[in-house]
Motif scaffolding. Structure first.
Motif, PDB file in Angstrom:
ATOM      1  N   ARG A  84      -3.778  -5.754   8.923  1.00  0.00           N
ATOM      2  CA  ARG A  84      -4.933  -5.627   7.990  1.00  0.00           C
ATOM      3  C   ARG A  84      -5.423  -7.154   7.591  1.00  0.00           C
ATOM      4  O   ARG A  84      -6.550  -7.398   7.415  1.00  0.00           O
ATOM      5  CB  ARG A  84      -5.066  -4.942   6.686  1.00  0.00           C
ATOM      6  CG  ARG A  84      -4.798  -3.384   6.936  1.00  0.00           C
ATOM      7  CD  ARG A  84      -5.878  -2.608   7.240  1.00  0.00           C
ATOM      8  NE  ARG A  84      -5.971  -1.235   7.751  1.00  0.00           N
ATOM      9  CZ  ARG A  84      -6.634  -0.710   8.114  1.00  0.00           C
ATOM     10  NH1 ARG A  84      -8.118  -0.803   7.923  1.00  0.00           N
ATOM     11  NH2 ARG A  84      -6.495   0.555   8.487  1.00  0.00           N
ATOM     12  N   GLN A 100      -5.813  -1.069   2.700  1.00  0.00           N
ATOM     13  CA  GLN A 100      -5.371  -0.216   3.891  1.00  0.00           C
ATOM     14  C   GLN A 100      -5.901   1.352   3.438  1.00  0.00           C
ATOM     15  O   GLN A 100      -5.361   1.969   2.364  1.00  0.00           O
ATOM     16  CB  GLN A 100      -4.058  -0.211   3.836  1.00  0.00           C
ATOM     17  CG  GLN A 100      -3.374   0.774   5.214  1.00  0.00           C
ATOM     18  CD  GLN A 100      -1.875   0.739   5.215  1.00  0.00           C
ATOM     19  OE1 GLN A 100      -0.952   0.622   4.111  1.00  0.00           O
ATOM     20  NE2 GLN A 100      -1.344   0.964   6.165  1.00  0.00           N
ATOM     21  N   PRO A 101      -6.650   1.883   4.233  1.00  0.00           N
ATOM     22  CA  PRO A 101      -7.494   3.205   3.668  1.00  0.00           C
ATOM     23  C   PRO A 101      -6.454   4.149   3.533  1.00  0.00           C
ATOM     24  O   PRO A 101      -6.635   4.890   2.406  1.00  0.00           O
ATOM     25  CB  PRO A 101      -8.420   3.358   4.644  1.00  0.00           C
ATOM     26  CG  PRO A 101      -8.956   2.095   5.112  1.00  0.00           C
ATOM     27  CD  PRO A 101      -7.499   1.274   5.235  1.00  0.00           C
ATOM     28  N   VAL A 102      -5.632   4.537   4.723  1.00  0.00           N
ATOM     29  CA  VAL A 102      -4.726   5.462   4.372  1.00  0.00           C
ATOM     30  C   VAL A 102      -3.275   4.873   4.646  1.00  0.00           C
ATOM     31  O   VAL A 102      -3.293   3.930   5.608  1.00  0.00           O
ATOM     32  CB  VAL A 102      -5.020   6.516   5.172  1.00  0.00           C
ATOM     33  CG1 VAL A 102      -6.225   7.264   4.799  1.00  0.00           C
ATOM     34  CG2 VAL A 102      -5.119   6.183   6.791  1.00  0.00           C
ATOM     35  N   ALA A 103      -2.298   5.209   4.355  1.00  0.00           N
ATOM     36  CA  ALA A 103      -0.902   5.015   4.363  1.00  0.00           C
ATOM     37  C   ALA A 103      -0.497   5.359   6.138  1.00  0.00           C
ATOM     38  O   ALA A 103      -0.631   6.214   6.436  1.00  0.00           O
ATOM     39  CB  ALA A 103       0.012   5.560   3.690  1.00  0.00           C
ATOM     40  N   ALA A 104      -0.393   4.022   6.854  1.00  0.00           N
ATOM     41  CA  ALA A 104      -0.447   4.171   8.270  1.00  0.00           C
ATOM     42  C   ALA A 104       0.702   3.373   8.943  1.00  0.00           C
ATOM     43  O   ALA A 104       0.728   2.908  10.005  1.00  0.00           O
ATOM     44  CB  ALA A 104      -1.661   4.150   8.976  1.00  0.00           C
ATOM     45  N   SER A 162      -3.488  -0.143  -1.402  1.00  0.00           N
ATOM     46  CA  SER A 162      -4.127   1.127  -1.188  1.00  0.00           C
ATOM     47  C   SER A 162      -5.518   1.323  -1.972  1.00  0.00           C
ATOM     48  O   SER A 162      -5.432   0.598  -3.177  1.00  0.00           O
ATOM     49  CB  SER A 162      -3.200   2.523  -1.132  1.00  0.00           C
ATOM     50  OG  SER A 162      -2.774   2.589  -2.525  1.00  0.00           O
ATOM     51  N   PRO A 163      -6.367   2.244  -1.626  1.00  0.00           N
ATOM     52  CA  PRO A 163      -7.474   2.265  -2.663  1.00  0.00           C
ATOM     53  C   PRO A 163      -7.178   2.492  -4.273  1.00  0.00           C
ATOM     54  O   PRO A 163      -7.976   2.205  -5.088  1.00  0.00           O
ATOM     55  CB  PRO A 163      -8.299   3.582  -2.075  1.00  0.00           C
ATOM     56  CG  PRO A 163      -7.812   3.485  -0.569  1.00  0.00           C
ATOM     57  CD  PRO A 163      -6.558   3.261  -0.528  1.00  0.00           C
ATOM     58  N   ALA A 199       0.917  -1.109   0.018  1.00  0.00           N
ATOM     59  CA  ALA A 199       0.041   0.021  -0.210  1.00  0.00           C
ATOM     60  C   ALA A 199       0.971   1.345   0.128  1.00  0.00           C
ATOM     61  O   ALA A 199       0.292   2.664  -0.035  1.00  0.00           O
ATOM     62  CB  ALA A 199      -1.086  -0.067   1.089  1.00  0.00           C
ATOM     63  N   ASP A 207       0.491  -1.503  10.455  1.00  0.00           N
ATOM     64  CA  ASP A 207      -0.871  -1.288  10.190  1.00  0.00           C
ATOM     65  C   ASP A 207      -1.202  -2.087   8.891  1.00  0.00           C
ATOM     66  O   ASP A 207      -2.322  -2.907   8.845  1.00  0.00           O
ATOM     67  CB  ASP A 207      -1.111   0.131   9.983  1.00  0.00           C
ATOM     68  CG  ASP A 207      -2.685   0.266   9.567  1.00  0.00           C
ATOM     69  OD1 ASP A 207      -3.674   0.501  10.572  1.00  0.00           O
ATOM     70  OD2 ASP A 207      -3.225   0.347   8.493  1.00  0.00           O
ATOM     71  N   LEU A 264       3.433   4.448  -0.788  1.00  0.00           N
ATOM     72  CA  LEU A 264       3.399   5.447  -1.888  1.00  0.00           C
ATOM     73  C   LEU A 264       4.379   5.443  -2.928  1.00  0.00           C
ATOM     74  O   LEU A 264       4.252   5.928  -4.283  1.00  0.00           O
ATOM     75  CB  LEU A 264       2.999   6.824  -1.414  1.00  0.00           C
ATOM     76  CG  LEU A 264       2.065   7.318  -0.300  1.00  0.00           C
ATOM     77  CD1 LEU A 264       2.319   8.431   0.293  1.00  0.00           C
ATOM     78  CD2 LEU A 264       0.598   6.907  -1.183  1.00  0.00           C
TER      79      LEU A 264
END
Length: 242
Positions: free
Chosen positions: A97, A85-89, A61-62, A8, A93, A10
């Protein structure tokens, strides 16, 4: 056996790309009689399958639908599923998931999809029934998570991106049971989910009486997340560094 792949991120170190960094072409593969570009994440998936993984969970990621399109529902003998994973955390995290789908008694392999390493069968050296890390020697351990062990291979400390690291050996992948994964998750939650790196979480796990082993079976390891690393991977695959 599960293979969990956190995909996930960036990929900011190697942008701009027109696709997810996990699909960066590195080397080639044979598709029948035709030679095709090989996505960097295929190397990890192949190594997980060699170690016995029959189910692969990719945490994305989405916006990474291209990974779903590329791999679909299976790779060779392994079924593939996807968790968002909704946001990079952070890495912890992302890995956790996958936890709702993993039974306590199941074995889990975890690796990073933007790396290339040898030997291909390295994950087979890891013990089952607990937590164990596959280690690789590197010239600049301060860029990674250096693992300090005793003479029997027990993990004493993980030095996360630490200057003047006391070990040249870093972890490149690890194996654990679903039960240990749950213990780590619960500890992570207790600590306010503030550990972005698995190394700091494992250090606390060890401080509380947990155990982990490490196997120095790795021969070569390259992080393809930078342009320099990409060039190193091409050299490694051509045999220049083996």
């Amino acid at each position: 056996m599960w293979g969990v792949i956190p995909a996930a991120g960036l990929g900011s170190r190697i942008q701009p790309l027109a696709f997810s960094k996990e699909l960066l072409p590195v080397g080639t593969r044979k598709d029948g009689d035709v030679e095709r570009p090989r996505a960097v994440s295929e190397y990890l998936i192949d190594r997980m399958i060699l170690a016995g993984a029959t189910r692969i969970c990719m945490v994305i990621s989405p916006g990474k639908s291209d990974i779903v399109e590329y791999y679909g529902g299976s790779v060779g003998p392994a079924n593939v599923c996807y968790v968002v994973q909704p946001v990079a955390a952070g890495l912890c995290d992302a890995i956790f998931r996958a936890l709702p789908w993993i039974a306590p008694e199941e074995e889990v392999l975890v690796g990073l999809p933007d790396t290339v390493w040898f030997p291909e069968h390295g994950l087979r050296f890891l013990d089952g029934g607990g937590l164990s890390f596959l280690l690789f020697p590197v010239a600049n351990p301060e860029l990674f998570d250096a693992v300090v062990t005793d003479e029997k291979g027990r993990v004493l400390e993980i030095q996360v991106k630490q200057k003047n690291a006391s070990s040249q050996w870093i972890w490149g992948a690890f194996k654990l049971t679903g039960a240990v994964m749950r213990e780590l998750h619960d500890l992570w939650c207790e600590r306010g989910r503030e550990d972005p790196y698995i190394g700091t979480l494992v250090n606390e796990y060890l401080a509380r009486g947990g155990t982990a082993r490490a196997v120095r079976a790795g021969e070569a390891y390259v992080d393809v997340g930078t342009l320099h690393g990409y060039r190193e991977a091409i050299q490694l695959l051509s045999g220049a560094n083996l």
